[in-house]
Scaffold this motif. Structure first.
Motif, PDB file in Angstrom:
ATOM      1  N   LYS A  54      39.483  47.915  27.483  1.00 34.41           N
ATOM      2  CA  LYS A  54      38.903  47.529  28.772  1.00 34.41           C
ATOM      3  C   LYS A  54      39.930  46.687  29.538  1.00 34.41           C
ATOM      4  CE  LYS A  54      34.178  47.738  27.171  1.00 34.41           C
ATOM      5  NZ  LYS A  54      34.231  47.874  25.718  1.00 34.41           N
ATOM      6  N   ALA A  55      41.070  47.290  29.775  1.00 30.98           N
ATOM      7  CA  ALA A  55      42.172  46.617  30.456  1.00 30.98           C
ATOM      8  C   ALA A  55      41.845  46.445  31.934  1.00 30.98           C
ATOM      9  CB  ALA A  55      43.453  47.429  30.309  1.00 30.98           C
ATOM     10  N   TYR A  56      42.352  45.364  32.497  1.00 32.63           N
ATOM     11  CA  TYR A  56      42.283  45.191  33.947  1.00 32.63           C
ATOM     12  C   TYR A  56      43.452  45.976  34.525  1.00 32.63           C
ATOM     13  CZ  TYR A  56      42.784  43.231  38.559  1.00 32.63           C
ATOM     14  OH  TYR A  56      42.907  43.093  39.921  1.00 32.63           O
ATOM     15  N   VAL A  57      43.157  46.927  35.405  1.00 31.30           N
ATOM     16  CA  VAL A  57      44.190  47.756  36.019  1.00 31.30           C
ATOM     17  C   VAL A  57      44.041  47.690  37.532  1.00 31.30           C
ATOM     18  CG1 VAL A  57      45.144  50.086  36.224  1.00 31.30           C
ATOM     19  CG2 VAL A  57      44.143  49.343  34.050  1.00 31.30           C
ATOM     20  N   GLU A  58      45.173  47.518  38.220  1.00 33.54           N
ATOM     21  CA  GLU A  58      45.191  47.537  39.682  1.00 33.54           C
ATOM     22  C   GLU A  58      46.301  48.469  40.135  1.00 33.54           C
ATOM     23  OE1 GLU A  58      45.613  44.518  43.506  1.00 33.54           O
ATOM     24  OE2 GLU A  58      45.650  43.689  41.492  1.00 33.54           O
ATOM     25  N   GLU A  69      45.167  40.732  28.576  1.00 33.52           N
ATOM     26  CA  GLU A  69      45.104  39.321  28.195  1.00 33.52           C
ATOM     27  C   GLU A  69      43.715  38.862  27.772  1.00 33.52           C
ATOM     28  OE1 GLU A  69      47.800  36.541  30.301  1.00 33.52           O
ATOM     29  OE2 GLU A  69      48.230  38.276  31.570  1.00 33.52           O
ATOM     30  N   ASN A  70      42.664  39.523  28.226  1.00 37.89           N
ATOM     31  CA  ASN A  70      41.301  39.142  27.842  1.00 37.89           C
ATOM     32  C   ASN A  70      40.758  39.984  26.694  1.00 37.89           C
ATOM     33  OD1 ASN A  70      41.121  37.086  29.769  1.00 37.89           O
ATOM     34  ND2 ASN A  70      40.540  38.553  31.347  1.00 37.89           N
ATOM     35  N   GLU A  71      41.592  40.840  26.129  1.00 32.01           N
ATOM     36  CA  GLU A  71      41.168  41.688  25.013  1.00 32.01           C
ATOM     37  C   GLU A  71      41.380  40.970  23.677  1.00 32.01           C
ATOM     38  OE1 GLU A  71      39.586  44.389  24.725  1.00 32.01           O
ATOM     39  OE2 GLU A  71      39.763  45.420  26.641  1.00 32.01           O
ATOM     40  N   SER A  72      40.729  41.475  22.644  1.00 33.79           N
ATOM     41  CA  SER A  72      40.867  40.914  21.303  1.00 33.79           C
ATOM     42  C   SER A  72      42.249  41.238  20.736  1.00 33.79           C
ATOM     43  CB  SER A  72      39.794  41.501  20.382  1.00 33.79           C
ATOM     44  OG  SER A  72      40.041  42.882  20.163  1.00 33.79           O
TER      45      SER A  72
END
Length: 109
Positions: A54-58, A69-72
């Motif tokens: 569930k990566a943050y992608v822009e 950075e917010n992943e386990s």
């Protein structure tokens, strides 16, 4: 100039940002931009679609950013081979076309 910044925490790459255009030749014929786009979008798709992170992608014109950075730790570790492969590919592009692309690594906590 394309600027690529990878961020590494401990031994794992946790994010990257790609910003800019190579402008090495006319738009639509720029092999440097094409190579960077192909490598980075393939890796981003691998992370989100294959690993299912569930990566943050822009994504915008001339810009791609992906953050884990917010992943386990487990998810970041699963993405390790993809991120290192991307780094290797973009460093190879930089070795051949360094006047159009710069790749750097930053350590984060």
């Amino acid at each position: 100039m394309i600027k690529v910044v990878f961020k590494k925490r401990h031994n794992d790459i946790v994010s990257f940002t790609i910003d800019g255009h190579a402008d090495s030749v006319d738009e639509g014929y720029d092999l440097v931009c094409s190579a960077v786009s192909a490598i980075s979008l393939t890796i981003a798709n691998g992370i989100t679609e294959v690993v299912k992170a569930k990566a943050y992608v822009e994504v915008k014109d001339g810009f791609l950013s992906l953050s884990l950075e917010n992943e386990s730790f487990e998810v970041i570790h699963k993405c390790r081979v993809l991120m290192e492969t991307m780094l290797l590919g973009l460093k190879n592009v930089e070795n051949s076309y360094g006047e159009y692309i710069k790749v750097k690594m930053e350590e984060v906590e």
